[in-house]
Design a protein around this motif. Sequence first.
Motif, mmCIF file in Angstrom:
data_model
loop_
_atom_site.group_PDB
_atom_site.id
_atom_site.type_symbol
_atom_site.label_atom_id
_atom_site.label_comp_id
_atom_site.label_asym_id
_atom_site.label_seq_id
_atom_site.Cartn_x
_atom_site.Cartn_y
_atom_site.Cartn_z
ATOM 1 N N ARG A 1 0.864 -1.169 0.000
ATOM 2 C CA ARG A 1 0.000 0.000 0.000
ATOM 3 C C ARG A 1 0.908 1.229 0.000
ATOM 4 O O ARG A 1 1.564 1.520 1.002
ATOM 5 C CB ARG A 1 -0.922 0.023 1.218
ATOM 6 N N ALA B 1 -10.308 -2.457 -1.737
ATOM 7 C CA ALA B 1 -9.969 -1.081 -1.363
ATOM 8 C C ALA B 1 -8.575 -0.708 -1.822
ATOM 9 O O ALA B 1 -8.329 0.427 -2.264
ATOM 10 C CB ALA B 1 -10.094 -0.921 0.156
ATOM 11 N N LEU B 2 -7.654 -1.663 -1.757
ATOM 12 C CA LEU B 2 -6.300 -1.403 -2.218
ATOM 13 C C LEU B 2 -6.260 -1.172 -3.730
ATOM 14 O O LEU B 2 -5.537 -0.291 -4.216
ATOM 15 C CB LEU B 2 -5.392 -2.579 -1.834
ATOM 16 N N LEU C 1 -8.731 0.044 -5.613
ATOM 17 C CA LEU C 1 -9.357 1.323 -5.936
ATOM 18 C C LEU C 1 -8.430 2.504 -5.642
ATOM 19 O O LEU C 1 -8.447 3.513 -6.355
ATOM 20 C CB LEU C 1 -10.658 1.476 -5.150
ATOM 21 N N LYS C 2 -7.613 2.368 -4.587
ATOM 22 C CA LYS C 2 -6.685 3.451 -4.266
ATOM 23 C C LYS C 2 -5.551 3.558 -5.273
ATOM 24 O O LYS C 2 -4.890 4.593 -5.348
ATOM 25 C CB LYS C 2 -6.123 3.244 -2.859
ATOM 26 N N ARG C 3 -5.319 2.499 -6.020
ATOM 27 C CA ARG C 3 -4.259 2.524 -7.017
ATOM 28 C C ARG C 3 -4.686 3.215 -8.307
ATOM 29 O O ARG C 3 -3.836 3.539 -9.142
ATOM 30 C CB ARG C 3 -3.821 1.090 -7.341
ATOM 31 N N LYS D 1 -5.934 6.129 -10.795
ATOM 32 C CA LYS D 1 -5.886 7.583 -10.931
ATOM 33 C C LYS D 1 -7.058 8.062 -11.786
ATOM 34 O O LYS D 1 -7.435 7.418 -12.754
ATOM 35 C CB LYS D 1 -4.570 8.009 -11.583
#
Length: 580
Positions: A85, A102-103, A105-107, A109
């Motif tokens: 992360r 969730a990981l 989706l955070k990646r 842009k």
Amino acid sequence: MSYQSAFGITAAAISGGAVPLSTRNEQEPLQTIATVLCCNCGVPIDGTSGLSMCYDCIKLSVDITEGIQRESSLSFCRNCERFLRPPNQWVSAQLESRELLALCLKRLKGLAKVRLVDASFIWTEPHSRRIKVKLTVQGEAFANTIIQQSFEVEFVVIATQCPDCAKSFTANTWRATVQIRQKVPHKRTFFYLEQLILKHNAHRDTISIQETKDGLDFFYSQKNHAAKMIDFLAAVAPIRTKKSEELISMDTHTSVRSYKFTYSVELVPVCKDDLVCLPKKIARASGNIAQLTLCNRVGNSVHLLDPQTLDTMDLQPAAYWRQPFSTLATTLNLTEFVVLDIELTNLKKGKMSLADATVARSSDMGRNDSTYYVRTHLGGILHPGDTVLGYFLSNVNFNHELWDTLDQSKVPDVVLVKKSYPRKKKNKGRSWRLKRMAKEYNEMEDSGNSMSSKQRQIEQDRVERDYELFLQELEEDPELRSTINLYKQANSQNPGRQILPKDSKMEGIEAGDVDMDTCDHKMAGVENMDVDHAKDSDEDGADDGVSDDGSYEGSLPEVGLDELLDEIDELTLEDGYHEE
């Protein structure tokens, strides 16, 4: 005009129908809504909205997902099975879990300019190193026009190594170590402890595991991880712990010190089936139990049994270390006997039944007529003709201070321990197997002892012999098997062999993973002889002996299918993302 009336008139105008009478106000004049045709499909739409296309055509012609990544990557550590992360945090996440979603989706842009409605995984092959996610988003195509679209994003799993695992492959990077030792001439206790650690995943925080001559060493990057291991060991084994620390460095300006911590763990040197002579003080404090007892089971305390009366006691580790003592004899001193006659008494406790048995040593068969009349706790499983292992105490003299305190007139000639089963030396392979921990051998300690190649081979043979005896003990003790995990043998040497019910006829117990030639009971002080079993019918009418065709009958030890776990239960991310 009310809001509901205006909404109903607008909806009717868009659909091309008439305005319902229920939505009109009789006092208001009839109004006509202007409609225009869609420039693409020709469907009538509301002309007051200022749009020239209908909603469906806008969805087809406008892409609100433009600027959002369709491909990305995830860094995965194979050793500790964690994902990165960003910027530098490593987290554990299972496949298709909320944490992994969730990981992912955070990646991405560009996801902040739209509204996320739904996200879900699309199934992929575990070995493909691909993770696909389906996203549904809402965004504004034109002024006051919101549309909803779905698309897929593919993540490539990149195998790498986290800094913690990189340290584990570098020497002297640990902060705490747990050194487990037991002063006994075998390693069966550590084999069992290893299976308990694997079942409860107690080794997940270790950065390295080293095997030494007398035990195991666990290394950790943090002190609290070693403390968790100590708590686990105290819950499953009788231990005592000693803590020490070593100053590594100190900042003279801030007085910040760096330490290395060492936890020395010593197991009680009493193992299952050992013959124990208790001190008089401990025996009287435990319900006035007899001093000469058998170790029946070892958990977080030592369970002792008096085979003459079926009395039991639990010896706590604190009580033992206040007045430590050694065992009189171990399983290396067991002698094989033949049951000539047995008579049950009325005393029963759980699975144990008190009985009077007449036995003779297997080595005396055909030489003399020496027999021994003993009282045993194995009355429920012994029959005339069975072979049994026990301690031969007639005319024996132990170099033990507690042995001299016993009344020799009350010491039995023989103490029976467990039933013995005939085993073939031909290795046909077991249908089950055990998991093993990845351990490193302490070569520095080995080089310090200056062991020759012959001595190393003897030590290796002794370890293999102890492991085979441990496997045999698992086959004979269902209660012991219930505390660990057993797995089906995928590549069995005899794949056609099937596990038969306990009441079926078999040709004896087949040898396991180690060559039985190296595991001869003579090495353990047990004389193996082919003794004919006499037929004797029990209460259920089952025979226990040798049939005409030479095959053994009776309840021979066998592991059932319901006790085995499939290979799929042990699959991990490391297995899924292996190198092709």
